[in-house]
Design an enzyme around this catalytic site. Structure first.
Site, mmCIF file in Angstrom:
data_model
loop_
_atom_site.group_PDB
_atom_site.id
_atom_site.type_symbol
_atom_site.label_atom_id
_atom_site.label_comp_id
_atom_site.label_asym_id
_atom_site.label_seq_id
_atom_site.Cartn_x
_atom_site.Cartn_y
_atom_site.Cartn_z
ATOM 1 N N TYR A 90 -3.272 -1.675 9.724
ATOM 2 C CA TYR A 90 -2.976 -1.892 8.372
ATOM 3 C C TYR A 90 -1.602 -1.297 8.103
ATOM 4 C CZ TYR A 90 -3.929 -0.481 3.495
ATOM 5 O OH TYR A 90 -3.985 -0.431 2.183
ATOM 6 N N SER B 159 0.826 -1.214 -0.025
ATOM 7 C CA SER B 159 0.077 -0.106 -0.037
ATOM 8 C C SER B 159 0.859 1.401 -0.036
ATOM 9 C CB SER B 159 -0.710 0.077 1.300
ATOM 10 O OG SER B 159 -1.388 1.203 1.289
#
Length: 286
Positions: free
Chosen positions: A170, A149
């Protein structure tokens, strides 16, 4: 002959979004697919997950593209279930040539500690489980691709305390994916197996197109809509686009699974429309 003709690729999170796009694009280039997806909601994740009907549609699209697909409904956190899914696919297709560890969640907007744990176990442990299930079946020329990401590579993005503890989980998971792939490339290199990570910016999937994500971009509004948030999406790119499409990520995945990338390994491939260089993060650097 397609670019991945007759290859067999294992994809997690294959029922919709980036996972579906990867499955279809690879099938267009001659691959057969082994796919898994949880196909049920995770309590701490505020947007809905894929459904069995979504998974059926992915199979239809893969077959329409000329490929075959074997599916299993399985949670990437369940190592035994993932191993069983891979073994079932290998028994049917007779080989395994690559893996795309794609499944992921981003449970923002909550201080429930379980959100931190869910994000970490799905987004990192799920990658490790998928790789561990696949590696015994990979041979020289095999390729491992994991989804990271862009936001996780930038301090103060998803790990901003205002995003809740799920955002911290995350970011931690995706940063560890980057480090894991770096070192996995060292481990697998002598066997002729490649390992690379792909780091998307905003991607036009259900994760981005969700109420919780709109609130991250427009914290000044109580109930922002997509139209409210859309003008702020380009903050994550350099090229002025609000997001990339799943198919844009699939093009990179296709390259990394094809023999065109036979000497490309240990790379952090950012498909981010310049978002990383725009924000010039200092730590970590990849």
């Amino acid at each position: 002959m397609g670019r991945v003709q007759n290859k067999v690729i294992f994809i997690t999170g294959a029922a919709r979004g980036q996972g579906r796009a990867h499955a279809v694009r690879l099938a267009q280039e001659g691959a057969n697919i082994i796919g898994v997806d949880i196909c049920e909601d995770i309590k701490t994740n505020s947007y809905g997950m894929a459904t069995p009907e979504d998974f059926d549609e992915t199979v239809r699209l893969v077959e329409a593209a000329g490929g075959r697909m074997i599916t299993s409904i399985a949670d990437v956190r369940d190592r035994q279930a993932i191993v069983a899914a891979v073994e079932q696919g290998v028994a049917e297709f007779g080989r395994l040539d690559g893996i795309v560890a794609q499944a992921g969640i981003c449970p923002l907007g909550t201080d429930d500690p379980q959100a931190f744990l869910d994000a970490f176990t799905v987004d990192f442990v799920g990658v490790v489980n998928a790789v561990e299930a696949a590696v015994p079946h990979l041979n020289k020329g095999g390729s491992i691709v994991a989804t990271g990401s862009l936001a996780a590579l930038m301090a103060g993005a998803t790990d901003n305390p205002s995003n809740g503890v799920g955002g911290l989980g995350y970011s931690l998971a995706k940063r560890m994916v980057a480090s894991f792939i770096n070192d996995l490339a060292v481990v697998m290199g002598p066997k002729g197996i490649r390992a690379n990570a792909v780091h998307p910016t905003n991607c036009n999937t259900n994760m981005l197109n969700s109420d919780i994500m709109y609130r991250q971009f427009r914290p000044d509004l109580e109930a922002p809509t997509r139209e409210d948030a859309l003008p702020f999406f380009p903050a994550m790119t350099m090229m002025g686009v609000p997001f990339v499409e799943p198919e844009d990520i699939s093009q990179m995945v296709l390259f990394l699974l094809s023999d065109e990338s036979r000497y490309v390994t240990g790379m952090q491939m950012r498909v981010d429309a310049g978002g990383y260089v725009r924000n010039r993060p200092q730590q970590p650097t990849f």
